[in-house]
Write an enzyme that holds these catalytic residues in place. Structure first.
Site: not given
Lengths: 453, 453
Positions: B201, B238, B325, B448, B453
């Site tokens: 992802t 995880t 991230e 994040n 969006s």
């Protein structure tokens, strides 16, 4: 199209580098020029619009502030409050296992002589937390509180001290002691705003709140100040808070009220889930109001006083969140329908501390899925298929899914507000709890990636 | 000087606006053009230098991946693994109270038929987590696993599914089912890398690891893949991890080993303290190795197999952190001298999750004071005056204070490394624990603040 993309990326990279350079320049010049009592960071957009409130003078309390150069140059960094003989003291402190020497010292002193015919004093420095400084930490506390006691003619057991700032650096207590003549000479009943400014670290505005109630035969006044912006997830009180009142009330009764109200106020806020080693709340009651002493603790005046005290504590707690490092949104997380209050608190805090929830709020993204994930990880009892979630009055999810008429547009519009309510109903029981938090933005990282340097 | 400052600030503001606009453009074009199997974010600086490793084929396991348009356009987003008849299955799953339907379904199926003479399959989609989707969630799981079972000729009770991506959106399972003919036609023993890419992802690189050991009469092979980048604070495993081996071992013995190793591997990593609703680890043993079955669970081969399995799990766990991230640093937090293992874990995780510690690491700031504060808030037993702290081999603090010959220069130089060790000795007992984390940077917020969006 692919080429255009690459060009855009190259442009973006160049611009970013320019921004970095400019940012550094701005910071550098801000650091050198930081005017007295002003932090180099721009004032929080959530700061009270009218500036520092007009606080009433509290009979029996005088303040002074001075620039002692503890760490900062060119701004006040030590405050002294002198309290009248007979002042009752109460407090609440961090439960951190690595708490600072001054916190341990306050706790011991409040246990010993929360009431005495002698006067009392509070001395606070910013710039250095005197935490994790080994045996030298207590020696510095003894030196400072001993010198204040001698200067003001009271026992050292009645002098409370706090230190806030960098951890692990030796406190240059000589610089504070050298300024005691200036401080005692400047003591003034009207000096509370100066005191509020002197205790700031990364705060972008000084924090004050007040209340008045009618006692028997006179007015009872309460005024408080606080500092706090980062390392905020109080395990009792947040950072440094001093509340003064002229009420005549026993230390024991005062302590009871403080302990009762601290969970819903300072223990219900979080900026970054990091609990400080220095959190301290001290409440001092001078007894110098014209009103009769508060002796009937179930009476009308006692109840009104506790409500007013709670109001001042709540106001200051909210101001700390509104000055949360990098904050652009003030958020209430309200959990209802919980099995018990502990679960409600646990779930509300899991939401309020979730980096993914906080970044979504920063991005004005109505990402309620992240709220579901935070509920799930909290450890509090929840049934996925009974949960409902509201943004303000807008119901976005119920019975384990988003509502059939869910409108992304309406939810997104709500997220643009500066003050937000996230309301989770668990549908399990009757317990409820609110906590307050802020969003997580780039500025938080700007501030904390080079705080010490 | 003040004027210059104002000018600089104005310039900065203008540039920032330009950057915002360009960033939006880049994002928009990246979204439309995102090439197959590639995320729009730049690859993590901590990614393996040599790319995806060469993984051994595992006899009895075939893979296929396809672009079904679940959410992403122009990239693979569904993977299918077919497992030979008689495959033993084991697993570990999130304990989130709001876990997704597919997780509950996997748990029920593993409890029911972890071993069977029938074949087995794993089907995974990215882009949509099918979490918090009410009763429709289980209906989608049933539809997908039922269709896979029919296509491959095996009972649905042997088809495990996972979904990862946005929470709270209905899963368009028809799109997945429509691609089953393509998927089954493409099944291939060499397709593991495609599978690793299809489950990504916000990951910036596909994750794989492998090991081989000598069994009795033949080689035993293990190969695993994982995805995970944000919402990483596993409460078991995880995100999504699939490990395959040709070992012949009972499902019960395999489950024991997995449960024993999960705490030190996937439960010992964190990126952002946010636990997912979808975490799943599935380990499948086809029994098709030439080596003799592992029946003596205390024997040499069993021990070597468990060690190799642990190695693969640890490797994948570390890769997830390295793709955290916005990560630029890979950090081991090692706590020794704890009273018990639970305390060691609690304290290590408090440090690894502290936003203030993580931003200090991002800023290459040797801010050990924040480590002290994190120890203090953890709830684990600690005595302030017995703690010692090391950065790598560099002792920075002991006996409750920094060491007399503390060198800021040496500490700062160490912090510039890409891989860091923070070692805290509590001086209380003999328990120890390591956990792994990354730093908290601007990119985490970039990613994040507008993921949906």
């Amino acid at each position: 199209m692919a080429k255009k993309d690459a060009e855009l990326k190259a442009d973006l990279k160049k611009l970013k580098e320019k921004v970095q350079k400019l940012r550094k320049k701005v910071r550098k010049s801000a650091k050198v020029e930081a005017p007295a009592g002003k932090a180099p960071n721009p004032v929080s957009p959530l700061a009270p619009k009218d500036g520092f409130p007009a606080l009433p003078r509290i009979a029996g309390v005088e303040f002074a502030a001075v620039a002692a150069g503890v760490r900062y140059a060119g701004r006040t960094d030590v405050m002294l409050a002198r309290l009248a003989p007979g002042t009752a003291l109460a407090g609440a402190f961090t439960r951190s296992s690595t708490r600072a020497a001054c916190v341990l010292d306050c706790q011991a002193k409040l246990k010993g002589t929360p009431y005495s015919d002698a006067g009392a004093a509070i001395v606070v420095n910013s710039g250095n937390a005197n935490a994790f400084t080994g045996k030298a930490g207590q020696a510095s506390v003894d030196a400072v509180t001993g010198a204040v006691a001698a200067a003001l003619g009271m026992p050292a057991s009645r002098v409370l001290s706090s230190s806030t700032g960098v951890i692990g650096e030796p406190l240059p207590h000589d610089r504070i002691i050298a300024k005691l003549p200036d401080l005692t000479a400047a003591l003034d009943e009207g000096g509370i705003e100066m005191a509020a400014r002197a205790i700031m670290t990364t705060d972008t505005f000084p924090k004050g709140a007040a209340a008045e109630i009618a006692g028997e035969g006179g007015t009872i006044r309460i005024a408080g100040i606080a500092k706090g912006s980062g390392m905020i997830a109080p395990d009792m009180a947040t950072m440094l808070v001093y509340v003064f009142t002229d009420a005549a009330i026993s230390a024991k009764a005062l302590q009871k009220m403080v302990s009762r109200q601290v969970d819903d106020t300072f223990n219900a806020i979080t900026v970054d889930s990091d609990t400080s080693t220095s959190d301290a709340l001290v409440v001092a009651a001078t007894g110098m109001s014209d009103a009769a002493p508060i002796t009937d603790l179930r009476g009308k005046v006692a109840r009104a006083f506790e409500t007013a005290l709670r109001g001042v504590m709540m106001d200051l707690a909210h101001q700390v969140v509104k000055d949360g490092e990098g904050a652009t949104k003030f958020v209430e997380v309200r959990v209802t329908g919980a099995t018990d209050a502990a679960d409600a608190h646990k779930i509300a805090m899991a939401i309020a501390n979730s980096p993914l929830v906080k970044t979504a709020i920063a991005g004005q993204d109505a990402n309620w899925g992240r709220i579901v994930a935070a509920i799930g990880k909290s450890g509090g009892r929840a049934d996925r298929d009974l949960i409902s979630i509201r943004f303000g009055d807008l119901l976005v999810a119920e019975k384990g899914w988003r509502v059939p008429d869910y409108s992304e547009e309406a939810a997104s519009a709500y997220m643009k507000s500066q003050e937000l309510l996230i309301h989770v109903d668990l549908g399990l029981g009757k317990a409820a709890k609110s906590v307050w938090t802020c969003d997580l933005t780039h500025r938080y990282i700007d501030i904390n990636a080079d705080y010490r340097s």
